[in-house]
Design a protein around this motif. Structure first.
Motif, PDB file in Angstrom:
ATOM      1  N   GLN A 101      72.575  61.825  35.065  1.00 45.89           N
ATOM      2  CA  GLN A 101      72.181  61.304  33.761  1.00 45.89           C
ATOM      3  C   GLN A 101      71.494  59.953  33.884  1.00 45.89           C
ATOM      4  O   GLN A 101      70.514  59.669  33.178  1.00 45.89           O
ATOM      5  CB  GLN A 101      73.397  61.185  32.843  1.00 45.89           C
ATOM      6  CG  GLN A 101      73.875  62.522  32.286  1.00 45.89           C
ATOM      7  CD  GLN A 101      75.021  63.104  33.091  1.00 45.89           C
ATOM      8  OE1 GLN A 101      75.215  62.746  34.262  1.00 45.89           O
ATOM      9  NE2 GLN A 101      75.778  64.009  32.489  1.00 45.89           N
ATOM     10  N   ASP A 130      67.917  65.338  33.245  1.00 45.72           N
ATOM     11  CA  ASP A 130      67.815  66.321  32.167  1.00 45.72           C
ATOM     12  C   ASP A 130      66.354  66.560  31.812  1.00 45.72           C
ATOM     13  O   ASP A 130      65.978  67.655  31.383  1.00 45.72           O
ATOM     14  CB  ASP A 130      68.595  65.843  30.941  1.00 45.72           C
ATOM     15  CG  ASP A 130      68.211  64.438  30.509  1.00 45.72           C
ATOM     16  OD1 ASP A 130      67.737  64.263  29.382  1.00 45.72           O
ATOM     17  OD2 ASP A 130      68.390  63.503  31.315  1.00 45.72           O
ATOM     18  N   THR A 186      80.520  63.239  31.172  1.00 45.61           N
ATOM     19  CA  THR A 186      79.515  62.307  30.654  1.00 45.61           C
ATOM     20  C   THR A 186      78.657  62.972  29.584  1.00 45.61           C
ATOM     21  O   THR A 186      78.340  62.375  28.552  1.00 45.61           O
ATOM     22  CB  THR A 186      78.616  61.806  31.802  1.00 45.61           C
ATOM     23  OG1 THR A 186      79.426  61.154  32.769  1.00 45.61           O
ATOM     24  CG2 THR A 186      77.567  60.836  31.294  1.00 45.61           C
ATOM     25  N   HIS A 187      78.302  64.231  29.817  1.00 43.97           N
ATOM     26  CA  HIS A 187      77.461  64.954  28.864  1.00 43.97           C
ATOM     27  C   HIS A 187      78.192  65.235  27.553  1.00 43.97           C
ATOM     28  O   HIS A 187      77.693  64.901  26.468  1.00 43.97           O
ATOM     29  CB  HIS A 187      76.998  66.273  29.487  1.00 43.97           C
ATOM     30  CG  HIS A 187      76.236  67.157  28.551  1.00 43.97           C
ATOM     31  ND1 HIS A 187      74.901  66.982  28.276  1.00 43.97           N
ATOM     32  CD2 HIS A 187      76.643  68.235  27.805  1.00 43.97           C
ATOM     33  CE1 HIS A 187      74.500  67.891  27.417  1.00 43.97           C
ATOM     34  NE2 HIS A 187      75.538  68.668  27.116  1.00 43.97           N
ATOM     35  N   PHE A 188      79.367  65.839  27.654  1.00 48.16           N
ATOM     36  CA  PHE A 188      80.028  66.315  26.437  1.00 48.16           C
ATOM     37  C   PHE A 188      80.693  65.198  25.647  1.00 48.16           C
ATOM     38  O   PHE A 188      80.891  65.331  24.436  1.00 48.16           O
ATOM     39  CB  PHE A 188      81.043  67.402  26.797  1.00 48.16           C
ATOM     40  CG  PHE A 188      80.393  68.690  27.223  1.00 48.16           C
ATOM     41  CD1 PHE A 188      79.653  69.446  26.319  1.00 48.16           C
ATOM     42  CD2 PHE A 188      80.502  69.141  28.531  1.00 48.16           C
ATOM     43  CE1 PHE A 188      79.032  70.624  26.713  1.00 48.16           C
ATOM     44  CE2 PHE A 188      79.893  70.321  28.927  1.00 48.16           C
ATOM     45  CZ  PHE A 188      79.159  71.071  28.008  1.00 48.16           C
ATOM     46  N   LEU A 189      81.007  64.087  26.289  1.00 46.97           N
ATOM     47  CA  LEU A 189      81.583  62.952  25.566  1.00 46.97           C
ATOM     48  C   LEU A 189      80.530  61.945  25.149  1.00 46.97           C
ATOM     49  O   LEU A 189      80.845  60.917  24.543  1.00 46.97           O
ATOM     50  CB  LEU A 189      82.651  62.261  26.427  1.00 46.97           C
ATOM     51  CG  LEU A 189      83.881  63.111  26.767  1.00 46.97           C
ATOM     52  CD1 LEU A 189      84.881  62.298  27.598  1.00 46.97           C
ATOM     53  CD2 LEU A 189      84.547  63.646  25.505  1.00 46.97           C
ATOM     54  N   GLY A 190      79.258  62.243  25.470  1.00 54.19           N
ATOM     55  CA  GLY A 190      78.186  61.353  25.053  1.00 54.19           C
ATOM     56  C   GLY A 190      78.265  59.976  25.668  1.00 54.19           C
ATOM     57  O   GLY A 190      77.938  58.973  25.019  1.00 54.19           O
ATOM     58  N   LYS A 191      78.662  59.918  26.945  1.00 53.05           N
ATOM     59  CA  LYS A 191      78.864  58.618  27.592  1.00 53.05           C
ATOM     60  C   LYS A 191      77.678  58.169  28.444  1.00 53.05           C
ATOM     61  O   LYS A 191      77.791  57.165  29.161  1.00 53.05           O
ATOM     62  CB  LYS A 191      80.128  58.660  28.453  1.00 53.05           C
ATOM     63  CG  LYS A 191      81.414  58.751  27.638  1.00 53.05           C
ATOM     64  CD  LYS A 191      82.644  58.648  28.536  1.00 53.05           C
ATOM     65  CE  LYS A 191      83.918  58.643  27.696  1.00 53.05           C
ATOM     66  NZ  LYS A 191      85.141  58.527  28.547  1.00 53.05           N
ATOM     67  N   ALA A 192      76.575  58.874  28.378  1.00 50.41           N
ATOM     68  CA  ALA A 192      75.398  58.441  29.131  1.00 50.41           C
ATOM     69  C   ALA A 192      74.801  57.215  28.452  1.00 50.41           C
ATOM     70  O   ALA A 192      74.316  57.290  27.323  1.00 50.41           O
ATOM     71  CB  ALA A 192      74.369  59.562  29.204  1.00 50.41           C
ATOM     72  N   LYS A 193      74.866  56.095  29.121  1.00 50.30           N
ATOM     73  CA  LYS A 193      74.403  54.835  28.537  1.00 50.30           C
ATOM     74  C   LYS A 193      73.127  54.318  29.183  1.00 50.30           C
ATOM     75  O   LYS A 193      72.505  53.395  28.653  1.00 50.30           O
ATOM     76  CB  LYS A 193      75.492  53.764  28.680  1.00 50.30           C
ATOM     77  CG  LYS A 193      76.844  54.149  28.080  1.00 50.30           C
ATOM     78  CD  LYS A 193      76.741  54.394  26.579  1.00 50.30           C
ATOM     79  CE  LYS A 193      78.113  54.707  25.994  1.00 50.30           C
ATOM     80  NZ  LYS A 193      78.033  55.050  24.549  1.00 50.30           N
TER      81      LYS A 193
END
Length: 291
Positions: A187, A192, A213-220
Motif C-alpha cells: 500500500q 493497487d 491495512t486494506h480492510f481497516l482503512g489504515k493506509a496512510k
C-alpha cells in the motif's frame, strides 16, 4: 549511442540488471500462489500480472512481472532485486513441493519502445522455447518487454535503458534498489494502481498485514512522483516548507530528466517540496500499466 532514444521506436535493447527466474514442475503455480502477493490461481495460462514477494511483516522484498505460462511453468521477470539471492531464498520454502526454481542464465530480458508485435494487455505472446513478449505500454508510451535466448540478445544501450526506467517511474512502478528492499508495504508503494497484490486470495507471507491495512482503512501513505534539477538517491528525505514529508523509494535519470518516486502521507498540505536541498516539483503519475 543515439542522441535521441525515442527516435528509434523499433530498436530492441538489453535491460541491465533484469533477470529471469523460472519455477517449473507439477506444483509451480501452487507454490507461486502460496508465496507471492497476487492471485496466481485466478490468472489464466498465457497471461501475466504484477506481483511480488513479501516479508512476514508485509514489506516488499522484490517486485516482478509474473508470467503464468501454465500451471507447471511460472516465470518471473525481475527488474531490480538480486535474482540469484531471491532464488536461494525461495528454495528454502519448497519443502515437499514438486517445483524447481532456477535462474535462467540462458535467457535475456530486453525492451523496445513502440507497440508490441503480438502481445496485448495481460496476454503473453510467443513461445517459451524461443522468445516471449509482454505488453508494457501505458498512457505515456507503447513499450514491449521481450524474453529471448541469450544468443539472440540485443546490444546494451544506456540511454534507452535510462528512458525505460524513467517510463517505469512515470507509471508508478517502483524500481527498488537494495537499500529499499523490505522497507515498504504494497500500500505504501501504491501497488493497487498496478493491481499488483490481492487482499482476497489465501494466505501468503505478509498477507495478514496487507489485508488488515486494506480492510481497516489504515493506509496512510502512498507514492508521489517528483521531478528535480539533478539526480537523487533512493533513501533521500523529501521535505516540505517546514518539516520532513517522506522518503524517496526509487529514482531514475537520463542525464536530463531526473525523477523520484517518494512515499509520502496521502493527506498533506500543498506547498513547495525539496529533496537533498534541491527544489522538487510534484507531477501526476500516469495510468495504464496495471495488468
Amino acid at each position: 549511442m543515439p542522441d535521441n532514444p525515442q527516435a528509434l521506436p523499433g530498436q530492441a535493447f538489453a535491460l541491465p540488471g533484469q533477470r529471469l527466474i523460472a519455477l517449473e514442475g507439477r506444483d509451480a503455480a501452487a507454490f507461486a500462489q502460496a508465496q507471492f502477493m497476487n492471485d496466481v490461481k485466478g490468472l489464466a495460462d498465457g497471461h501475466w500480472q504484477w506481483s511480488g514477494w513479501l516479508t512476514p511483516k508485509g514489506r516488499v522484498i522484490a517486485l516482478f512481472a509474473l508470467l503464468r505460462l501454465s500451471d507447471q511453468r511460472i516465470w518471473l521477470a525481475v527488474p531490480d532485486a538480486d535474482a540469484a539471492a531471491l532464488v536461494e531464498a525461495l528454495k528454502r520454502f519448497v519443502f515437499r513441493s514438486k517445483v524447481a526454481i532456477e535462474l535462467r542464465e540462458d535467457r535475456v530480458i530486453e525492451g523496445r519502445f513502440g507497440a508490441p508485435e503480438q502481445a496485448a494487455g495481460a496476454a503473453v505472446a510467443g513461445d517459451a522455447e524461443d522468445s516471449l513478449e509482454i505488453d508494457m505500454s501505458g498512457d505515456g508510451a507503447a513499450r514491449a518487454l521481450r524474453i529471448v535466448p541469450a544468443a539472440q540478445a540485443a546490444a546494451a544501450d544506456a540511454a534507452l535503458a535510462a528512458q525505460w526506467a524513467l517510463a517505469d517511474l512515470r507509471h508508478g512502478l517502483p524500481r527498488l534498489p537494495a537499500s529499499q528492499a523490505e522497507q515498504w508495504t504494497p500500500q505504501q508503494l501504491s501497488l493497487d494502481r498496478l493491481r499488483g497484490y490481492s487482499v482476497k486470495k489465501g494466505c501468503y507471507p505478509g498477507q495478514e498485514i496487507v489485508a488488515r491495512t486494506h480492510f481497516l482503512g489504515k493506509a496512510k501513505r502512498g507514492l508521489a512522483l517528483f521531478a528535480g534539477p539533478a539526480p537523487v538517491e533512493a533513501g533521500a528525505e523529501v521535505r516540505g516548507e517546514s518539516a520532513a514529508l517522506g522518503t524517496v523509494a526509487a529514482s531514475a535519470s537520463d542525464g536530463t530528466t531526473h525523477l523520484a518516486l517518494a512515499v509520502l502521507p496521502l493527506e498533506r498540505a500543498d506547498g513547495a517540496a525539496s529533496i537533498d536541498a534541491q527544489p522538487a516539483q510534484e507531477i501526476p503519475l500516469l495510468d495504464g500499466l496495471a495488468r
